[in-house]
Write a protein that holds these residues in place. Sequence first.
Motif, PDB file in Angstrom:
ATOM      1  N   SER A   1       0.832  -1.217   0.000  1.00  0.00           N
ATOM      2  CA  SER A   1       0.000   0.000   0.000  1.00  0.00           C
ATOM      3  C   SER A   1       0.864   1.262   0.000  1.00  0.00           C
ATOM      4  N   ASN A   2       0.375   2.245  -0.764  1.00  0.00           N
ATOM      5  CA  ASN A   2       1.026   3.565  -0.888  1.00  0.00           C
ATOM      6  C   ASN A   2       2.354   3.549  -1.652  1.00  0.00           C
TER       7      ASN A   2
ATOM      8  N   ASP B   1      -3.366   2.271  -3.325  1.00  0.00           N
ATOM      9  CA  ASP B   1      -4.262   2.759  -2.273  1.00  0.00           C
ATOM     10  C   ASP B   1      -3.870   2.177  -0.913  1.00  0.00           C
ATOM     11  N   ASP B   2      -4.370   2.850   0.121  1.00  0.00           N
ATOM     12  CA  ASP B   2      -4.115   2.398   1.494  1.00  0.00           C
ATOM     13  C   ASP B   2      -4.768   1.051   1.776  1.00  0.00           C
ATOM     14  N   ARG B   3      -5.924   0.824   1.151  1.00  0.00           N
ATOM     15  CA  ARG B   3      -6.674  -0.411   1.422  1.00  0.00           C
ATOM     16  C   ARG B   3      -6.195  -1.523   0.484  1.00  0.00           C
TER      17      ARG B   3
ATOM     18  N   LYS C   1      -8.403  -2.393  -2.639  1.00  0.00           N
ATOM     19  CA  LYS C   1      -8.363  -1.382  -3.698  1.00  0.00           C
ATOM     20  C   LYS C   1      -7.013  -1.482  -4.433  1.00  0.00           C
ATOM     21  N   ALA C   2      -5.966  -1.701  -3.658  1.00  0.00           N
ATOM     22  CA  ALA C   2      -4.617  -1.824  -4.239  1.00  0.00           C
ATOM     23  C   ALA C   2      -4.572  -2.994  -5.225  1.00  0.00           C
TER      24      ALA C   2
ATOM     25  N   GLN D   1      -6.084  -1.942  -8.455  1.00  0.00           N
ATOM     26  CA  GLN D   1      -5.151  -1.067  -9.193  1.00  0.00           C
ATOM     27  C   GLN D   1      -4.077  -1.895  -9.896  1.00  0.00           C
TER      28      GLN D   1
END
Lengths: 218, 479
Positions: free
Chosen positions: A60-61, A86-88, A91-92, A95
């Motif tokens: 993440s990030n 993303d942080d979650r 979601k990552a 992506q």
Amino acid sequence: MKLKNLSALFTFALLLGACSSGPSNHTQGIYMLIDTSGTYTKEVDKAQQVINYTLAKLQSNDTFVVASINTGSFSEKNIIAKMTLDDRPSKANQQKRLFKQNIDDYVTKIKSSSYTDISGGILQATDYLTEKDNGKKTIFIFSDLKEELKKGYVRDIPFNLKGVRVVALNVTKLKSDNIDPREYMDRVTLWSKKVESSGGSWLIINDLEHLNKILVQD
Amino acid sequence: MSLPPSMILIEGLPGLSLIIWFIIFSIGLYMMRTASHQAISAGSRMLYRIFRLTSRSIIQTKDRVKVRNKEVLIANAKEANEHMIEREFDRIENAVKKDLASYPALQHKISETITTIDEEYQKSAEIPPAPPGWVAAIEPIASIKSEGDPMVGNILTSIQNGLVKGQDKALAQYRQSSKKRHDILKRIAPKWRVVQKGLSEVDSRVKSILDRSKSIDRHMEDYENLVRAKDKGQHALSSSSLTQFFIAGFVLIIAIGGAMINFNLIARPMQEMVGGSNYMMGFKVSDIAALVIILVEISMGLFLMESLRITRLFPVIGALNDKIRFRMVIVSFVFLLLLASIEAGLAYMRELLSQDDAALMSSLTSSVTARVESSAAWITTASQMGMGFVLPFALTFIAIPLESFIHSFRTVFGVVVVAFLHFLAFLSRFTGSFILGFGKLLINLYDLVIFLPLWVESLIQGKKLSHIMPVLAKDKKEK
């Protein structure tokens, strides 16, 4: 009394906030340059593997950018795909899927370029990574490291690679290297000197299995 | 090894220079002999005394700690004993309340039954009807002989018949009356059984109270022993504390293992809630959040156990009135239930994330997305959810070993401190004695180094003595 309690709570929250370090310190930014000049285009499959492997390792990030090296690489147009995860985690993952799709699409319609502007690519990568405040900055150069600039392109500009790791991947030997290996050695030495004199660290990985060492999260 | 140039007295003869230096040093040391001996002796004695003093003070501290340990041990045991006696009294109170509540009814029933039995008995004692009185009057007439007179014969026959009839009637009446009495007595039998049952019930209840009182007696005896501070009791308590310490420690280690499993179940899905890349003091916020949830669960478990009066870690909770305590039980249980449900949800999310990760990895490592549907996947999901739900409740029971651990730790720590102080005192004494001995050794070594001047001294003294001795002998003779 209540106000006092609230203020104490607020102070505690502020202290906690101060203790927490932002995401940048523990994240990494990777900018991958893929050489698309001449016969090296054939190596794009390997580049795809590296990208997939990198995607699997990213957290993440983290930031990941893939850009091509062609006649003029100092341009945003060369960026094939880019993302900051993303942080979650869920979601990552989405992506990552999308990123992979973009790379797969690019590979199907890749065009070979006549010149190889590696310096321009490094300048662009440095520019991008400086903007993104990641804790760990890495530039992957997927190339044979033979730079061929088009007439008129100025690239004798010093890099600013302070805190950046430059990792040359899959540095293939050219036909001429086989005749005179000194050419290959000189090429590699030239780039390592260039990078190290600019404040960066230099590493060559030809066996892609060793890539794991680079991508291990701190 | 060679002499430094500055020390060479005769050029080219370092050996001779060394001997000269040795002689110079020996003379120097000989001149300082008395002072040096005194200094070494005084220094070593001073250090010896310091170490002895230190040792004594450590022993005093050790004794104080020992007394304190004893007090703590007795206080703990007293508390435990009081707790036990209190529990026994509670049980007796409950038993008395329960039994005495039904005792008036039981007594009423028994007395009612006894009254009925009495009445029945009275009835059964009724005298059977006596045969009619005219029988005795007629009997002399009936015994008259007819002597061939038919009229008298007829009269006598009729009298006899009447008499027989009367006897038959009386017999029948007697039988009927006896039957009635037997029936009454038959009716009394089950009532006797009711009385017996009631009395045995009373007996068993009284016996249970007596048993409890015996148990109280035993605890009271223990308590009295403690108050009298008997050594035997204290040794038993000390070893019991040690056993408790190890058992509680072992159970706590198991509980920590459970907490770690619990942590791993919820740490990953926590990233979905608080983000996966935020750090606080070098730790991931998601990990801290997961840990906090587990710690909150343990706290709730502690409160629950405390409210149920199973443990006594917080006297404030134990001292609350029953109504508030009951409310606290409900509140802590509800919180625990909610947290367990949240954990079950997180465990489910963990499974979903794992599946998503596996699918992504599969798509990244192969060009064709392979999707393998496992029919047994639901077992993993259900197990994870089950564990997520059950573990918080299981962790509740940490309170019991934790209490034992804390109580026994005080004793064990005290014992360890005493042993350490004992060792320290020994070390101090040993060091003191060693320094004293070392001082003596140093004096002897000093004399060994200056053996040459000492030898010369003894020679001179020997000569002096040989001169003096004859003079002294002569004086003695003259005297």
